[in-house]
Design a protein around this motif. Structure first.
Motif, PDB file in Angstrom:
ATOM      1  N   ARG A  43      49.919  36.151  39.806  1.00 21.80           N
ATOM      2  CA  ARG A  43      48.978  35.263  40.307  1.00 21.80           C
ATOM      3  C   ARG A  43      49.287  33.734  40.676  1.00 21.80           C
ATOM      4  NH1 ARG A  43      43.574  36.847  37.004  1.00 21.80           N
ATOM      5  NH2 ARG A  43      43.758  39.003  37.005  1.00 21.80           N
ATOM      6  N   ASN A  60      43.867  37.632  42.276  1.00 24.22           N
ATOM      7  CA  ASN A  60      44.135  36.276  41.387  1.00 24.22           C
ATOM      8  C   ASN A  60      43.166  36.019  40.620  1.00 24.22           C
ATOM      9  OD1 ASN A  60      46.422  34.737  42.676  1.00 24.22           O
ATOM     10  ND2 ASN A  60      45.614  35.133  44.362  1.00 24.22           N
ATOM     11  N   GLN A  61      42.011  36.499  40.761  1.00 23.77           N
ATOM     12  CA  GLN A  61      40.683  36.288  40.027  1.00 23.77           C
ATOM     13  C   GLN A  61      40.127  37.447  39.092  1.00 23.77           C
ATOM     14  OE1 GLN A  61      37.676  35.048  42.653  1.00 23.77           O
ATOM     15  NE2 GLN A  61      38.971  33.711  43.513  1.00 23.77           N
ATOM     16  N   GLN A  74      39.331  39.611  35.989  1.00 23.10           N
ATOM     17  CA  GLN A  74      39.566  39.363  34.556  1.00 23.10           C
ATOM     18  C   GLN A  74      39.375  40.766  33.746  1.00 23.10           C
ATOM     19  OE1 GLN A  74      39.932  36.309  33.085  1.00 23.10           O
ATOM     20  NE2 GLN A  74      40.227  35.486  35.213  1.00 23.10           N
ATOM     21  N   PRO A  89      44.112  43.353  35.026  1.00 23.00           N
ATOM     22  CA  PRO A  89      44.794  41.981  34.491  1.00 23.00           C
ATOM     23  C   PRO A  89      45.643  42.161  33.345  1.00 23.00           C
ATOM     24  CG  PRO A  89      42.490  41.990  33.759  1.00 23.00           C
ATOM     25  CD  PRO A  89      42.779  43.284  34.568  1.00 23.00           C
ATOM     26  N   ASN A 129      43.901  38.899  27.402  1.00 24.68           N
ATOM     27  CA  ASN A 129      44.434  37.409  27.552  1.00 24.68           C
ATOM     28  C   ASN A 129      43.318  36.713  28.306  1.00 24.68           C
ATOM     29  OD1 ASN A 129      45.436  34.818  28.132  1.00 24.68           O
ATOM     30  ND2 ASN A 129      47.499  35.510  27.580  1.00 24.68           N
ATOM     31  N   PRO A 130      42.740  35.538  28.009  1.00 26.19           N
ATOM     32  CA  PRO A 130      41.670  35.024  28.737  1.00 26.19           C
ATOM     33  C   PRO A 130      42.045  34.512  30.102  1.00 26.19           C
ATOM     34  CG  PRO A 130      41.971  33.594  26.794  1.00 26.19           C
ATOM     35  CD  PRO A 130      42.687  34.923  26.640  1.00 26.19           C
ATOM     36  N   ASN A 131      43.762  34.367  30.067  1.00 24.13           N
ATOM     37  CA  ASN A 131      44.206  33.556  31.295  1.00 24.13           C
ATOM     38  C   ASN A 131      45.167  34.835  31.651  1.00 24.13           C
ATOM     39  OD1 ASN A 131      42.618  30.957  31.321  1.00 24.13           O
ATOM     40  ND2 ASN A 131      43.700  30.618  29.555  1.00 24.13           N
ATOM     41  N   PRO A 132      45.110  35.734  32.339  1.00 23.22           N
ATOM     42  CA  PRO A 132      46.119  36.439  32.832  1.00 23.22           C
ATOM     43  C   PRO A 132      46.977  35.893  33.758  1.00 23.22           C
ATOM     44  CG  PRO A 132      43.855  37.206  33.799  1.00 23.22           C
ATOM     45  CD  PRO A 132      43.565  36.165  32.495  1.00 23.22           C
ATOM     46  N   HIS A 133      48.323  36.371  33.733  1.00 21.19           N
ATOM     47  CA  HIS A 133      49.329  35.665  34.662  1.00 21.19           C
ATOM     48  C   HIS A 133      49.662  36.659  35.748  1.00 21.19           C
ATOM     49  CE1 HIS A 133      51.857  38.572  32.286  1.00 21.19           C
ATOM     50  NE2 HIS A 133      52.780  38.352  33.374  1.00 21.19           N
ATOM     51  N   THR A 145      48.627  40.870  37.843  1.00 22.89           N
ATOM     52  CA  THR A 145      47.541  41.825  37.959  1.00 22.89           C
ATOM     53  C   THR A 145      48.292  43.041  38.429  1.00 22.89           C
ATOM     54  OG1 THR A 145      45.862  40.329  38.771  1.00 22.89           O
ATOM     55  CG2 THR A 145      45.851  42.801  39.433  1.00 22.89           C
TER      56      THR A 145
END
Length: 747
Positions: A116, A152-153, A155, A181, A186-190, A192
Motif C-alpha cells: 500500500r 489501498n483501502q 479491509q 488484505p 490486522n486493522p492496519n494492513p500493509h 494486499t
C-alpha cells in the motif's frame, strides 16, 4: 388346457374372478404410482441436487480458505517483506516465491502482491507499474483508478463479480478478482494480495460436483450482487435474479420467466455467499415418462403372468368340483334329478341332498361310533363343531364323567331299550347323558356332562345321574346291573381317562365285593408325595456357571443336594432331582461352548455325599473354562481395537470414544485396558503413529509438507509443526533436509 373345462360356465367364472382379483388391485396400484411418480421423483432429484449444491458450496469454501492460507503465508514470508521486495537485488527471490505460491492452487490464474502506498505491483511474472491494469489486465467494468483505490483501502477479503479482462494478446477472458488484505486480522494492513480467478475455472469446480445438471446457477455475495453465473441458454430479468437471492436456504418452487422452476438455495456461513440453482420443472417429466414406460412394461408382464396364473389356479380349484360333478352324474340313478341340473354345482347339490337323506337313516349308528371313538381317543380334532352339529350333539358342560354299565344275565334286550338310553336329560341334576353301546356284550357306557352347582363339587349331580340310570335299567327289566364310575374332569377331551377309570372300577367290583356301584376314587392307591427342586436355585446355579463364579456355584450345589436330602424323597425321585441339577450344569456348559467329558456316572448314586464331590469338580471346570474364555475374548477385543487404530489413525475424527463405540466397549474401560496393554494413553499413542508416518513420507516422497500433515489426520498444520519440532528438535523441513542432504522445503 382341457377343452371340456373351457366349455364350463363355472370354470370361466372362476377364471374371470381370479383375473379381476389380480387386475383391479394392479390397476389401482398403477394409478397410484403414476399419480405420485412425478412428485416423488421430483422430490428425490431436488433433495439429491440440494446435497450436491451443499457439497459444491463446501468445496468452494475450502478452496477460498486455501487462498486465505496462501495470503497468510505470504504475509509471513520474509522473502516477500516490503524492504526486500523494494530492493532490486532481492526482489527476484520474492517473484519466484510468488510463482511458487501461485502453483499451489489450480484456481489461481494470476497472483499479485501490492504494498500500500507504493506505485508498483508484483506478480508471478515480475514487477509492473500500476498501468498494467490499462494494457496487461484491462477490466471492462473496473477502471485502474478504482483498482488502485481498492488495493489501498480494502479491509476484508473481497471477491469482485466476474468481469471481462482484456489481455495483451487482445483476447477477453471473464475473471474474478479476490483481494485479501495482509497481515490478516490486522486493522492496519500493509499490503494486499489479489488473485485473478478464471470464471470458467470457478464455475467448472461447481459444475463438476453438480454433474449433468442443466439449469441456471448463480453465486451471490452477502449484498445480493451476482459474483458469477451459468445461464445455459436461459436468461433472467434483474427482478427474477433478485427474487432468487431472497429465497431462504432450502428447496422452493418459483415462477421465473412465466415458467415454474425448481429452485435450490444454500448459504455459506464462511463468507455469506449464496449458491442458487434453478431448473424448469418440466424437465422432471422426461424422467417420469421413462419411469412410466418401465412401469407399463413391468405391469404388462405382471398382468400376462397373472392371467396365466389365474387360469392355472382356476383349473386347479375347479378340478375337484369337476370330479365331484362327474361323480354326481354317475350317481344319477339314485337321485334321478342330478343329470337334469344345468351346472356342476346343481348336480353336486342334488347328490348331497340324497346323501343327507341316507345319512339321517344312519345317524344312530354314526352317533354311537363317534362316541365310542371319543371314549377311546379324545383327540382335539374329534370334537369338530361341524361334526357335532351334524350329530345333534354338544359338549358345553362344566364337568364330565363316564359310567360303565353292565349286567350278567344273557337275556335278550329289546332294541328300544338301547334307543331309550341313547340320550337322556336329567333336569334335577342339570345333566345330559349320551349312551354308548360297547362292543362287549351286555355292556354300555354313559357319557355324563353337567353344570356344577356353586355349592357342590359335582358329586351330587353325578349321584342323581346314577340313580336315574339305575331306575331306567330296572324299568327295562335288567337284573343285577353293575356300574363303574370314573372321576370327574373339566374337559370332554379327558373322557378317555375317565373311561379307563370307569372300566377299572367296573372290573374291581370283584375285589370290592357284591356292590352295585363302584367308584374309581374308592380304589386304594399309593402315591408318593415329594417336593421338587425350587426353580430359583437352578436359575442361580446356571447364572453362576455362566459368569465363571465358582464361589457362588459351589454353595448353590451344596444347597440343592441338601434340599434333596431334607425332602426325604425315595431313591428314584432323589435320583431324578439329582439329574435335574446335573442337566442344569450341562446345559450351561453347552451354552458356554465348554466340552464336558467327566460327567458323574449314574452308577455312583449311592449317597448325596458321594455325588457332591463330582458335581463340585464339574462346576470348578466349567467356571475355570468360562473365566478363561472371558479373558481370551478381552485380549482379542483389544487386539482388534489396536488393529483398527493402526488402520484409521489418519482419520482426523479418530478418538478414544469413536474406537470404543466401534467395538461396543465403555470408553473408561477401554482407556484403562488400552494403557495396560500398550503402556501409553490413547492420544500419545495415536500422535506417535502420525509422527512416524510423517517421517516416512518426508524421507520417501517429495510431497509438500502442507499436503502431508492433513494426510495423517492432523488439520492444524502450525500446531503439528510446533509439536514435531518439540519432539524431534527439527521442523519437518529441516528433518527432510537432513535426510536428503539439501534442498529443504519451507515450513
Amino acid at each position: 388346457m382341457n377343452k371340456s373345462y373351457l366349455r364350463s360356465r363355472l370354470f370361466l367364472n372362476y377364471a374371470l374372478s381370479y383375473l379381476l382379483v389380480l387386475l383391479v388391485p394392479l390397476l389401482l396400484f398403477a394409478g397410484t404410482i403414476s399419480q405420485s411418480a412425478s412428485s416423488n421423483l421430483r422430490s428425490e432429484v431436488e433433495r439429491a441436487h440440494f446435497n450436491q449444491l451443499t457439497q459444491a458450496r463446501n468445496t468452494v469454501d475450502s478452496r477460498m480458505r486455501d487462498l486465505l492460507t496462501i495470503a497468510s503465508r505470504i504475509s509471513y514470508d520474509t522473502r516477500l517483506s516490503s524492504y526486500l521486495m523494494h530492493d532490486p537485488y532481492f526482489s527476484s527471490e520474492g517473484i519466484k516465491a510468488l510463482d511458487q505460491y501461485k502453483a499451489t492452487s489450480e484456481m489461481i490464474g494470476e497472483l499479485f502482491l501490492f504494498f500500500r502506498g507504493y506505485d508498483r505491483i508484483y506478480s508471478s511474472l515480475g514487477m509492473s507499474e500500476l498501468s498494467v491494469f490499462y494494457n496487461g489486465y484491462a477490466f471492462r467494468n473496473w477502471d485502474p483508478a478504482q483498482i488502485e483505490d481498492e488495493l489501498n483501502q480494502v479491509q476484508f477479503p473481497t471477491l469482485r463479480p466476474a468481469d471481462l479482462v482484456r489481455r495483451k494478446i487482445g483476447l477477453e477472458q471473464s475473471m474474478l478478482a479476490y483481494m485479501v488484505p495482509i497481515t490478516p486480522n490486522n486493522p492496519n494492513p500493509h499490503a494486499t494480495v489479489m488473485y485473478l480467478i478464471e470464471e470458467s475455472q470457478f464455475n467448472g469446480l461447481i459444475s463438476s460436483i453438480l454433474g449433468s445438471y442443466q439449469g441456471l446457477t448463480y453465486v451471490f455475495d452477502d449484498k445480493g450482487q451476482v459474483l458469477t453465473s451459468t445461464q445455459r441458454g436461459e436468461s433472467l430479468s434483474k427482478t427474477d435474479v433478485d427474487s432468487l437471492f431472497r429465497q431462504p436456504e432450502g428447496i422452493h418452487s418459483l415462477e421465473l420467466n412465466k415458467t415454474t422452476h425448481s429452485v435450490v438455495s444454500v448459504k455459506s456461513e464462511q463468507n455469506g455467499w449464496t449458491y442458487v440453482t434453478a431448473m424448469p420443472s418440466n424437465q422432471f417429466f422426461s424422467s417420469v415418462v421413462k419411469l412410466r414406460s418401465i412401469m407399463i412394461l413391468i405391469l404388462g408382464t405382471i398382468a400376462a403372468a397373472g392371467a396365466g396364473l389365474a387360469l392355472l389356479l382356476a383349473r386347479r380349484l375347479y378340478g375337484p368340483i369337476w370330479e365331484l360333478a362327474a361323480f354326481a352324474s354317475s350317481q344319477n340313478k339314485g337321485p334321478g334329478a342330478a343329470a337334469k341340473e344345468p351346472d356342476e354345482l346343481g348336480r353336486i347339490r342334488s347328490v348331497l341332498q340324497h346323501s343327507s337323506q341316507m345319512a339321517d337313516l344312519q345317524e344312530p349308528y354314526a352317533r354311537n361310533h363317534f362316541l365310542l371313538m371319543l371314549l377311546k381317543n379324545s383327540g382335539p380334532g374329534i370334537l369338530s363343531p361341524e361334526l357335532l352339529r351334524a350329530l345333534h350333539m354338544s359338549f358345553d358342560r362344566e364337568r364330565y364323567a363316564v359310567l360303565v354299565f353292565g349286567w350278567e344275565d344273557e337275556q335278550l334286550v329289546d332294541p328300544a331299550v338301547y334307543a331309550g338310553l341313547q340320550e337322556l336329560n336329567i333336569p334335577e341334576a342339570g345333566a345330559i347323558v349320551y349312551g354308548v353301546e360297547l362292543p362287549e356284550p351286555r355292556r354300555m357306557a354313559f357319557i355324563v356332562g353337567f353344570t356344577v352347582n356353586p355349592d357342590s363339587n359335582g358329586n351330587d349331580s353325578l349321584q342323581a345321574t346314577l340313580n336315574e340310570v339305575q331306575r331306567l335299567s330296572e324299568g327295562a327289566g335288567l337284573s343285577n346291573p353293575s356300574i363303574g364310575v370314573g372321576r370327574l374332569y373339566e374337559s370332554p377331551l379327558q373322557l378317555s381317562q375317565s373311561y379307563i377309570e370307569a372300566l377299572s372300577a367296573y372290573e374291581s367290583r370283584h375285589i370290592l365285593g357284591p356292590v352295585t356301584v363302584s367308584r374309581f376314587d374308592a380304589i386304594s392307591e399309593s402315591r408318593e408325595k415329594a417336593n421338587w427342586l425350587p426353580t430359583g436355585l437352578l436359575l442361580k446355579l446356571a447364572q453362576a456357571l455362566k459368569q465363571g463364579s465358582y464361589e457362588v456355584a459351589a454353595p448353590t450345589i451344596t444347597e440343592c443336594l441338601s434340599f434333596i436330602r431334607a425332602g426325604g424323597a425315595s431313591l428314584p425321585l432323589a435320583r431324578a432331582m439329582y439329574f435335574d441339577v446335573l442337566n442344569t450344569m450341562l446345559k450351561s456348559a453347552s451354552e458356554l461352548g465348554v466340552l464336558t467329558s467327566d460327567i458323574p456316572s449314574p452308577s455312583s448314586f449311592h449317597s448325596m455325599k458321594v455325588l457332591e464331590e463330582p458335581l463340585l469338580t464339574l462346576a470348578y471346570r466349567i467356571c475355570s473354562e468360562a473365566e478363561s474364555r472371558a479373558q481370551t475374548e478381552e485380549r482379542s477385543l483389544l487386539d482388534r481395537a489396536l488393529a483398527y487404530i493402526h488402520a484409521h489413525y489418519a482419520d482426523h475424527s479418530l478418538s478414544l470414544e469413536s474406537v470404543a463405540d466401534e467395538h461396543s466397549i465403555s470408553p473408561s474401560y477401554f482407556s484403562r485396558s488400552f494403557k495396560e496393554k500398550t503402556g501409553q494413553n490413547f492420544t500419545p499413542y495415536v500422535w506417535q503413529l502420525r509422527v512416524e508416518e510423517v517421517k516416512r513420507l518426508l524421507d520417501e516422497t517429495n510431497d509438500p509438507i502442507k499436503d502431508i500433515i492433513p494426510r495423517v489426520g492432523y488439520l492444524d498444520a502450525p500446531n503439528f509443526i510446533r509439536k514435531f519440532k518439540k519432539e524431534t528438535g527439527l521442523t519437518p523441513g529441516q528433518y527432510r533436509k537432513r535426510g536428503q542432504g539439501g534442498g529443504a522445503e519451507a515450513d
